[in-house]
Design a protein around this motif. Structure first.
Motif, PDB file in Angstrom:
ATOM      1  N   ASP A  22      34.777  -2.696 -99.068  1.00 36.67           N
ATOM      2  CA  ASP A  22      33.835  -3.175-100.088  1.00 36.67           C
ATOM      3  C   ASP A  22      33.195  -2.041-100.874  1.00 36.67           C
ATOM      4  OD1 ASP A  22      34.451  -5.497 -98.829  1.00 36.67           O
ATOM      5  OD2 ASP A  22      32.473  -5.852 -97.970  1.00 36.67           O
ATOM      6  N   GLU A  23      33.000  -0.905-100.234  1.00 32.53           N
ATOM      7  CA  GLU A  23      32.293   0.202-100.880  1.00 32.53           C
ATOM      8  C   GLU A  23      33.062   0.749-102.073  1.00 32.53           C
ATOM      9  OE1 GLU A  23      33.105   4.029 -98.269  1.00 32.53           O
ATOM     10  OE2 GLU A  23      33.211   2.204 -97.078  1.00 32.53           O
ATOM     11  N   ALA A  24      34.383   0.455-102.152  1.00 25.16           N
ATOM     12  CA  ALA A  24      35.194   0.967-103.258  1.00 25.16           C
ATOM     13  C   ALA A  24      34.635   0.518-104.603  1.00 25.16           C
ATOM     14  CB  ALA A  24      36.638   0.506-103.106  1.00 25.16           C
ATOM     15  N   ASP A  25      34.057  -0.673-104.668  1.00 22.77           N
ATOM     16  CA  ASP A  25      33.500  -1.202-105.915  1.00 22.77           C
ATOM     17  C   ASP A  25      31.981  -1.283-105.897  1.00 22.77           C
ATOM     18  OD1 ASP A  25      36.040  -1.711-107.204  1.00 22.77           O
ATOM     19  OD2 ASP A  25      36.313  -3.307-105.723  1.00 22.77           O
ATOM     20  N   ALA A  28      26.764   1.881-103.796  1.00 23.31           N
ATOM     21  CA  ALA A  28      25.462   1.834-103.127  1.00 23.31           C
ATOM     22  C   ALA A  28      25.597   1.478-101.650  1.00 23.31           C
ATOM     23  CB  ALA A  28      24.549   0.830-103.817  1.00 23.31           C
ATOM     24  N   LYS A  29      26.740   0.931-101.269  1.00 23.40           N
ATOM     25  CA  LYS A  29      26.923   0.537 -99.871  1.00 23.40           C
ATOM     26  C   LYS A  29      27.135   1.756 -98.984  1.00 23.40           C
ATOM     27  CE  LYS A  29      28.549  -4.210-100.099  1.00 23.40           C
ATOM     28  NZ  LYS A  29      29.540  -5.172 -99.552  1.00 23.40           N
ATOM     29  N   LEU A  30      26.654   1.664 -97.749  1.00 27.80           N
ATOM     30  CA  LEU A  30      26.863   2.752 -96.791  1.00 27.80           C
ATOM     31  C   LEU A  30      28.359   2.889 -96.506  1.00 27.80           C
ATOM     32  CD1 LEU A  30      25.433   4.745 -94.766  1.00 27.80           C
ATOM     33  CD2 LEU A  30      25.755   2.954 -93.047  1.00 27.80           C
ATOM     34  N   PRO A  31      28.923   4.083 -96.637  1.00 33.28           N
ATOM     35  CA  PRO A  31      30.351   4.268 -96.356  1.00 33.28           C
ATOM     36  C   PRO A  31      30.711   3.809 -94.943  1.00 33.28           C
ATOM     37  CG  PRO A  31      29.467   6.194 -97.458  1.00 33.28           C
ATOM     38  CD  PRO A  31      28.294   5.329 -97.103  1.00 33.28           C
ATOM     39  N   GLN A  32      31.805   3.080 -94.841  1.00 29.84           N
ATOM     40  CA  GLN A  32      32.250   2.597 -93.537  1.00 29.84           C
ATOM     41  C   GLN A  32      32.486   3.741 -92.556  1.00 29.84           C
ATOM     42  OE1 GLN A  32      32.749  -0.404 -92.057  1.00 29.84           O
ATOM     43  NE2 GLN A  32      31.733  -1.406 -93.779  1.00 29.84           N
TER      44      GLN A  32
END
Length: 259
Positions: A22-25, A28-32
């Motif tokens: 999900d972080e690819a787009d 702001a998301k915490l990297p997996q």
């Protein structure tokens, strides 16, 4: 977790699949990778690249890793006094033509050279190589022998340690004669010829949702050239010190009665 850590301890290379991308787009998301590293019980090794970093082709790149060009086998950050022992690469997008990930066991290649060409092996044990980083207000430099023996904490035969990263070498300022340079070139060529043999390199396409974990000071890594116009190739990377991974492995192995 113990299976993963055992794989890293014994072979230096492992894969984790079915990781969200999900972080690819959503930057702001915490990297997996940070979630995975925390779950393992480790901490991120931060550097001037950041806690995590993006591997993709960009315009006017100052580092060959951020282009679409062929990136030869190497180890990361050998210009650090203490290079990171573990590297993670998480595939977020990979729709390009080309761009296979490649890996090679440096211990196996060095032992093959020792067996077949002991004089070249000796040259690589005795000739200092310069690794440097001179970019974006940073200047770092270390001298290392390509191969060394008798390292007490190396599990490899002869206590092997290998330091190999031609894409990031600096001027060979410790090579003091034409003869020494000629011997070094011949020895490096012999070592590289071994690495190019069929069966030496493991090739794979890292599909989105897969992360590779490898021991940076054992497993050489690189990638084949790719067509940047054919799609997107976006990996997220992070480093961890080997000490914390070894700590988790030894603790869990003892707890499981394996040692």
């Amino acid at each position: 977790l113990l299976k993963l850590l055992t794989q890293l301890q014994e072979h230096g290379l492992a894969f984790i699949k079915n990781i969200p991308t999900d972080e690819a787009d959503d930057p702001a998301k915490l990297p997996q990778l940070e979630t995975i590293i925390k779950a393992i019980g480790c901490v991120v090794r931060e550097s001037f690249y950041g806690r995590t970093w993006d591997v993709k082709s960009v315009k006017n790149a100052k580092n060959i890793a951020y282009t679409s060009l062929d990136l030869g086998l190497h180890m990361d950050l050998l210009y650090f006094e203490s290079p990171p022992g573990i590297q993670f690469l998480h595939s977020l997008k990979n729709t390009v033509t080309g761009g296979e990930s490649i890996f090679l066991d440096s211990y196996h290649a060095a032992l093959t050279l020792k067996r077949e060409s002991p004089h070249h092996y000796k040259t690589l044990c005795e000739t200092p190589i310069t690794f440097h980083y001179d970019n974006d207000s940073h200047l770092m430099k270390q001298h290392r022998y390509t191969i060394s023996e008798n390292n007490l904490n190396s599990e490899a035969p002869f206590g092997l340690r290998v330091f190999y990263s031609p894409p990031f070498q600096g001027p060979l300022d410790k090579v003091t004669s034409v003869e020494q340079m000629e011997n070094l070139v011949e020895a490096m060529r012999a070592f590289e010829d071994i690495m190019r043999r069929p069966g030496m390199v493991y090739r794979t396409r890292l599909e989105p949702g897969t992360a590779v974990v490898f021991r940076n000071l054992r497993v050489l890594h690189g990638r084949t050239e790719f067509d940047a116009q054919s799609g997107e190739r976006h990996f997220k990377g992070s480093y961890v010190d080997y000490d914390v991974v070894s700590d988790r492995f030894l603790f869990l192995a003892r707890k499981a009665g394996l040692m």
